[in-house]
Design a protein around this motif. Structure first.
Motif, PDB file in Angstrom:
ATOM      1  N   GLY A 263      36.132  58.238  31.204  1.00  0.00           N
ATOM      2  CA  GLY A 263      37.555  58.499  31.425  1.00  0.00           C
ATOM      3  C   GLY A 263      38.410  57.256  31.558  1.00  0.00           C
ATOM      4  N   ALA A 264      39.121  57.176  32.683  1.00  0.00           N
ATOM      5  CA  ALA A 264      40.102  56.112  32.904  1.00  0.00           C
ATOM      6  C   ALA A 264      39.454  54.736  32.948  1.00  0.00           C
ATOM      7  N   ARG A 265      38.254  54.642  33.455  1.00  0.00           N
ATOM      8  CA  ARG A 265      37.569  53.342  33.513  1.00  0.00           C
ATOM      9  C   ARG A 265      37.430  52.732  32.115  1.00  0.00           C
ATOM     10  N   GLU A 266      36.967  53.556  31.162  1.00  0.00           N
ATOM     11  CA  GLU A 266      36.763  53.063  29.803  1.00  0.00           C
ATOM     12  C   GLU A 266      38.100  52.701  29.160  1.00  0.00           C
TER      13      GLU A 266
ATOM     14  N   TRP B  37      42.417  38.328  29.964  1.00  0.00           N
ATOM     15  CA  TRP B  37      42.036  37.256  30.881  1.00  0.00           C
ATOM     16  C   TRP B  37      42.269  37.626  32.350  1.00  0.00           C
ATOM     17  N   ILE B  38      42.038  38.881  32.709  1.00  0.00           N
ATOM     18  CA  ILE B  38      42.117  39.285  34.113  1.00  0.00           C
ATOM     19  C   ILE B  38      40.815  38.877  34.800  1.00  0.00           C
ATOM     20  N   PRO B  39      40.871  38.279  36.003  1.00  0.00           N
ATOM     21  CA  PRO B  39      39.633  37.884  36.690  1.00  0.00           C
ATOM     22  C   PRO B  39      38.666  39.059  36.814  1.00  0.00           C
ATOM     23  N   GLU B  40      37.418  38.836  36.448  1.00  0.00           N
ATOM     24  CA  GLU B  40      36.445  39.931  36.393  1.00  0.00           C
ATOM     25  C   GLU B  40      36.176  40.526  37.770  1.00  0.00           C
ATOM     26  N   GLU B  41      36.228  39.701  38.815  1.00  0.00           N
ATOM     27  CA  GLU B  41      36.023  40.220  40.172  1.00  0.00           C
ATOM     28  C   GLU B  41      37.132  41.203  40.542  1.00  0.00           C
ATOM     29  N   ASP B  42      38.369  40.887  40.138  1.00  0.00           N
ATOM     30  CA  ASP B  42      39.487  41.784  40.433  1.00  0.00           C
ATOM     31  C   ASP B  42      39.379  43.071  39.624  1.00  0.00           C
ATOM     32  N   LEU B  43      38.929  42.947  38.383  1.00  0.00           N
ATOM     33  CA  LEU B  43      38.718  44.151  37.578  1.00  0.00           C
ATOM     34  C   LEU B  43      37.678  45.057  38.234  1.00  0.00           C
ATOM     35  N   GLN B  44      36.582  44.458  38.691  1.00  0.00           N
ATOM     36  CA  GLN B  44      35.538  45.231  39.354  1.00  0.00           C
ATOM     37  C   GLN B  44      36.090  45.971  40.568  1.00  0.00           C
ATOM     38  N   GLU B  45      36.849  45.238  41.388  1.00  0.00           N
ATOM     39  CA  GLU B  45      37.393  45.834  42.610  1.00  0.00           C
ATOM     40  C   GLU B  45      38.310  47.012  42.303  1.00  0.00           C
ATOM     41  N   ARG B  46      39.190  46.837  41.320  1.00  0.00           N
ATOM     42  CA  ARG B  46      40.163  47.888  41.038  1.00  0.00           C
ATOM     43  C   ARG B  46      39.540  49.059  40.284  1.00  0.00           C
ATOM     44  N   LEU B  47      38.594  48.777  39.387  1.00  0.00           N
ATOM     45  CA  LEU B  47      37.934  49.862  38.667  1.00  0.00           C
ATOM     46  C   LEU B  47      37.076  50.710  39.594  1.00  0.00           C
ATOM     47  N   ASN B  48      36.564  50.106  40.652  1.00  0.00           N
ATOM     48  CA  ASN B  48      35.761  50.863  41.620  1.00  0.00           C
ATOM     49  C   ASN B  48      36.601  51.816  42.462  1.00  0.00           C
ATOM     50  N   LEU B  49      37.922  51.706  42.385  1.00  0.00           N
ATOM     51  CA  LEU B  49      38.791  52.670  43.065  1.00  0.00           C
ATOM     52  C   LEU B  49      38.910  53.973  42.276  1.00  0.00           C
TER      53      LEU B  49
END
Length: 243
Positions: free
Chosen positions: A54-57, A67-79
């Motif tokens: 869904g939305a994650r993909e 070029w979004i920081p991968e750690e921030d992507l992880q944090e926000r996608l986990n929401l």
């Protein structure tokens, strides 16, 4: 997995043919939408990336050039709904997207600009999908700017090269074909210390002349169907004795 893919296709076909309108079923636009829906459904059903639904993909695909920081992507996608994503999950999903034949790795020249947009929007409290949209707009503008700059640099470099070739011809040095006078479409070259002119006539055939300089009418050496044939002839003529 195979059963899931078959079910994904059958369910969408069954839903489509429930339409009471035969014209709707045969409509090319509706068929195109159905085909796209089936392809996306099969991709999801057969995907080995089980955490990306869904939305994650959708978000990771949109964010892949940003070029979004991968750690921030992880944090926000986990929401978003779904199993917890590790940093490796995010990094490897991005890499898989970049390595697809129709995709490309993010442009290094745009990295700092993308990060600046990201930091500014994050500080304002902008949500992730809106930040992705803002960065993609920034990328579009920057790519257009870079394209214009590269075109201008190429034109400037070409003009400098043409000026150098023209000067070489006027100074008496050997040089390949070049235009000497902007109002004269003919091309001039110097080979073995001898000057030549070539011009295409109304019959689309190339006429080769031996000249003293670019102001000399000279005398005709031959007529050729294309420049390649004229150049082959010149390779011999330039080194043969002159009467």
């Amino acid at each position: 997995m195979e059963a899931d893919r078959i079910y994904a296709v059958l369910s969408r076909l069954a839903e489509y043919v429930r339409s009471p309108s035969l014209s709707h079923i045969r409509n090319p636009d509706q068929l195109q939408k159905l085909a796209k829906d089936i392809v996306q459904a099969v991709d999801r059903a057969g995907s080995v990336w089980t955490k990306w639904e869904g939305a994650r993909e959708d978000i990771i695909k949109a964010a892949s050039p940003c070029w979004i920081p991968e750690e921030d992507l992880q944090e926000r996608l986990n929401l978003l709904p779904g199993p917890p994503l590790t940093l490796t999950d995010v990094k490897q999903r991005l890499r898989a997207l970049w390595e697809q034949p129709w995709e490309a790795y993010p442009d290094d020249e745009l990295r700092e600009g993308c990060l600046a947009v990201y930091r500014a929007e994050k500080e304002r409290g902008t949500e992730l999908i809106a930040i992705v949209g803002a960065i993609r707009e920034h990328i579009e503008r920057e790519e257009e700017r870079l394209r214009r700059e590269r075109d201008e640099a190429y034109r400037a470099s070409r003009e400098q090269e043409l000026a150098k070739r023209k000067q070489r011809f006027l100074s008496g040095a050997d040089v390949g074909w070049t235009q000497v006078d902007g109002s004269d479409p003919a091309l001039y070259c110097r080979r073995n210390g001898r000057a030549f002119r070539i011009a295409v006539g109304k019959d689309k055939r190339w006429k080769l002349y031996r000249v003293a300089n670019h102001q000399d009418a000279g005398y005709q050496l031959g007529v050729y169907g294309n420049r390649r044939d004229a150049n082959k002839a010149l390779d011999k003529i330039a080194y043969e004795p002159e009467s």
